[in-house]
Design an enzyme around this catalytic site. Structure first.
Site, PDB file in Angstrom:
ATOM      1  N   THR A  12       0.818  -1.221   0.000  1.00  0.00           N
ATOM      2  CA  THR A  12       0.000   0.000   0.000  1.00  0.00           C
ATOM      3  C   THR A  12       0.849   1.267   0.000  1.00  0.00           C
ATOM      4  O   THR A  12       0.494   2.260  -0.639  1.00  0.00           O
ATOM      5  CB  THR A  12      -0.897   0.030   1.265  1.00  0.00           C
ATOM      6  OG1 THR A  12      -1.768  -1.089   1.200  1.00  0.00           O
ATOM      7  CG2 THR A  12      -1.711   1.292   1.360  1.00  0.00           C
ATOM      8  N   ASP A  56       1.722  -6.387  -4.589  1.00  0.00           N
ATOM      9  CA  ASP A  56       0.891  -6.447  -3.390  1.00  0.00           C
ATOM     10  C   ASP A  56       1.453  -7.633  -2.606  1.00  0.00           C
ATOM     11  O   ASP A  56       1.751  -8.675  -3.188  1.00  0.00           O
ATOM     12  CB  ASP A  56      -0.564  -6.710  -3.808  1.00  0.00           C
ATOM     13  CG  ASP A  56      -1.523  -6.658  -2.627  1.00  0.00           C
ATOM     14  OD1 ASP A  56      -2.448  -5.848  -2.664  1.00  0.00           O
ATOM     15  OD2 ASP A  56      -1.355  -7.451  -1.674  1.00  0.00           O
ATOM     16  N   SER A  57       1.575  -7.501  -1.296  1.00  0.00           N
ATOM     17  CA  SER A  57       2.265  -8.571  -0.559  1.00  0.00           C
ATOM     18  C   SER A  57       1.472  -9.875  -0.525  1.00  0.00           C
ATOM     19  O   SER A  57       1.998 -10.905  -0.134  1.00  0.00           O
ATOM     20  CB  SER A  57       2.633  -8.120   0.852  1.00  0.00           C
ATOM     21  OG  SER A  57       1.513  -8.149   1.698  1.00  0.00           O
ATOM     22  N   SER A  58       0.214  -9.843  -0.952  1.00  0.00           N
ATOM     23  CA  SER A  58      -0.528 -11.101  -1.064  1.00  0.00           C
ATOM     24  C   SER A  58       0.049 -11.957  -2.194  1.00  0.00           C
ATOM     25  O   SER A  58      -0.209 -13.155  -2.259  1.00  0.00           O
ATOM     26  CB  SER A  58      -2.005 -10.836  -1.323  1.00  0.00           C
ATOM     27  OG  SER A  58      -2.524 -10.125  -0.228  1.00  0.00           O
ATOM     28  N   ASP A  89       0.034  -6.981   4.542  1.00  0.00           N
ATOM     29  CA  ASP A  89      -0.736  -8.233   4.637  1.00  0.00           C
ATOM     30  C   ASP A  89       0.113  -9.457   4.982  1.00  0.00           C
ATOM     31  O   ASP A  89      -0.270 -10.267   5.820  1.00  0.00           O
ATOM     32  CB  ASP A  89      -1.489  -8.499   3.324  1.00  0.00           C
ATOM     33  CG  ASP A  89      -2.651  -7.531   3.113  1.00  0.00           C
ATOM     34  OD1 ASP A  89      -2.984  -6.795   4.056  1.00  0.00           O
ATOM     35  OD2 ASP A  89      -3.220  -7.527   2.010  1.00  0.00           O
ATOM     36  N   THR A 274      -1.626 -22.654  18.322  1.00  0.00           N
ATOM     37  CA  THR A 274      -2.960 -22.284  18.811  1.00  0.00           C
ATOM     38  C   THR A 274      -3.627 -21.221  17.931  1.00  0.00           C
ATOM     39  O   THR A 274      -2.950 -20.378  17.349  1.00  0.00           O
ATOM     40  CB  THR A 274      -2.910 -21.783  20.272  1.00  0.00           C
ATOM     41  OG1 THR A 274      -4.219 -21.317  20.637  1.00  0.00           O
ATOM     42  CG2 THR A 274      -1.926 -20.650  20.466  1.00  0.00           C
ATOM     43  N   GLN A 275      -4.948 -21.281  17.878  1.00  0.00           N
ATOM     44  CA  GLN A 275      -5.708 -20.245  17.158  1.00  0.00           C
ATOM     45  C   GLN A 275      -5.771 -18.946  17.962  1.00  0.00           C
ATOM     46  O   GLN A 275      -6.137 -17.901  17.420  1.00  0.00           O
ATOM     47  CB  GLN A 275      -7.147 -20.734  16.905  1.00  0.00           C
ATOM     48  CG  GLN A 275      -7.228 -21.845  15.890  1.00  0.00           C
ATOM     49  CD  GLN A 275      -8.632 -22.430  15.777  1.00  0.00           C
ATOM     50  OE1 GLN A 275      -9.623 -21.755  16.005  1.00  0.00           O
ATOM     51  NE2 GLN A 275      -8.713 -23.694  15.421  1.00  0.00           N
ATOM     52  N   CYS A 276      -5.448 -19.024  19.263  1.00  0.00           N
ATOM     53  CA  CYS A 276      -5.445 -17.804  20.086  1.00  0.00           C
ATOM     54  C   CYS A 276      -4.280 -16.921  19.652  1.00  0.00           C
ATOM     55  O   CYS A 276      -3.184 -17.422  19.397  1.00  0.00           O
ATOM     56  CB  CYS A 276      -5.262 -18.140  21.563  1.00  0.00           C
ATOM     57  SG  CYS A 276      -6.620 -19.070  22.245  1.00  0.00           S
TER      58      CYS A 276
END
Ligand code: ASP
Length: 339
Positions: A12, A56-58, A89, A274-276
């Site tokens: 960006t 774009d970093s994607s 990103d 973990t998803q946390c």
């Protein structure tokens, strides 16, 4: 005078609105230094180079990580530090990947970007770039204060392989959930000297290579056993990151544990993250993670997903020995893991 090389990869920070579609597209920013004349007032000699085609970093891939690493390596002796302009990103993945590739790093490699393009009136690009250069240029007792891959956003300096992008909206887009902030720019630049990384390796060298035969499998209540089975039986995969609940828990279904055991026996390296956002995996704390532990799933402790995935890709490229890869996953290589 301290010399800093700015490497522009896209993101960006250098984007403009495409005329037809009104979407933000990467833009060739050949004169980064002319865009922010204030940079010339800093007490540092600045040069810049760029990706031939900013992205774009994607669209960033391991080849892009290696390209950045090569740009740093080719200029390592000529500059005191490096500032890499990158889309936010996937910036945390790039920062993690670079940290593993650079062995014996004794100079700052600061990644930054922005939430608004450099040409916009309220842009955060200007401050992020100036502050990054200032952090990169800071030395003490004739050596750079920062000697690792870091991320600078909205006045804060983080260890790169501890970061996550957490906001699409706020200017302080990054967090370092499991490791302290390394520095803060206020009236002065302040550092947490205790927390800065220092390498034990002798000479600087770049070790490239990432094995892309990996996948991330996120657990969710109601996940179809067939889906899990098809991933675990995919013989094209060498590594799998399981994103589990809480402190590393997954459905305790016996069929799942049997499939995991078989996959590990076939040589797949399966690791548990973990998803946390904050905290760590502790296999064995709950009954719902005992099966994973017994199946030979490796606990990734407090590593982020970004640090874990890139580490797994990096290590799988280095050896066919699954036990060595597992042992290295449990080893703190560049400050990415609290042991
Ligand atoms: N999509 C952009 C990128 O990552 C977002 C950003 O730069 O903030 O390249």
């Amino acid at each position: 005078m301290t010399s800093i090389l700015i490497i522009y990869t896209g993101g960006t920070i250098g984007m403009i609105e495409s005329v037809d579609r009104q979407t933000l597209v990467p833009f060739d920013l050949p004169h980064v230094l002319d865009t922010i004349p204030e940079l010339r007032k800093l007490d540092a000699k600045l040069d810049s180079i760029a990706f031939e085609k900013p992205i774009d970093s994607s669209d960033m891939e391991p080849t892009g990580w290696m390209k950045i690493a090569a740009m740093v390596a080719d200029n390592y002796d000529a500059y005191d530090g490096f500032v890499i302009l990158h889309g936010s990103d996937t910036l945390a993945y790039t920062a993690s990947a670079l940290s593993y590739m650079f062995s014996g790093l004794r100079k700052p490699v600061v990644l930054t970007g922005s939430q608004l393009p450099i040409g916009m009136i309220r842009t955060d690009a200007r401050d992020n770039l100036i502050t990054s250069v200032e952090f990169a240029a800071r030395s003490m007792n004739d050596e750079p204060v920062v000697q690792e891959v870091v991320v600078c956003f909205e006045d804060l300096l983080y260890r790169g392989n501890r970061t996550k992008k957490y906001s699409t909206e706020a200017f302080d887009a990054f967090i370092s959930p499991n490791y302290p902030v390394l520095g803060e720019a206020g009236v002065n630049l302040n550092f947490d000297f205790e927390e800065l990384y220092r390498s034990d390796e002798e000479a600087f060298k770049v070790v490239g290579g990432f094995d892309q035969r990996v996948a991330v499998l996120t657990m969710f209540p109601g996940i179809m056993p067939e889906l899990v089975r098809s991933v675990l039986r995919n013989t094209d995969l060498r590594g799998l990151v399981m994103m589990t609940f809480g402190s590393g828990n997954a459905p305790s279904d016996k069929a799942l544990i049997d499939e995991l055991t078989l996959a590990v026996e076939r040589g797949m390296v399966i690791v548990n993250v973990t998803q946390c956002a904050k905290g760590k995996v502790e296999q064995g704390k709950y009954e719902t993670s005992v099966g994973l532990m017994n199946a030979g799933v490796v606990s990734c402790g407090d590593m982020t997903l970004e640090a874990t995935l890139t580490k797994l890709m990096f290590l799988l490229d280095k050896s066919d020995d699954a036990d060595w890869v597992k042992e290295q996953m449990l080893t703190n290589l560049r400050g990415e893991l609290t042991v």
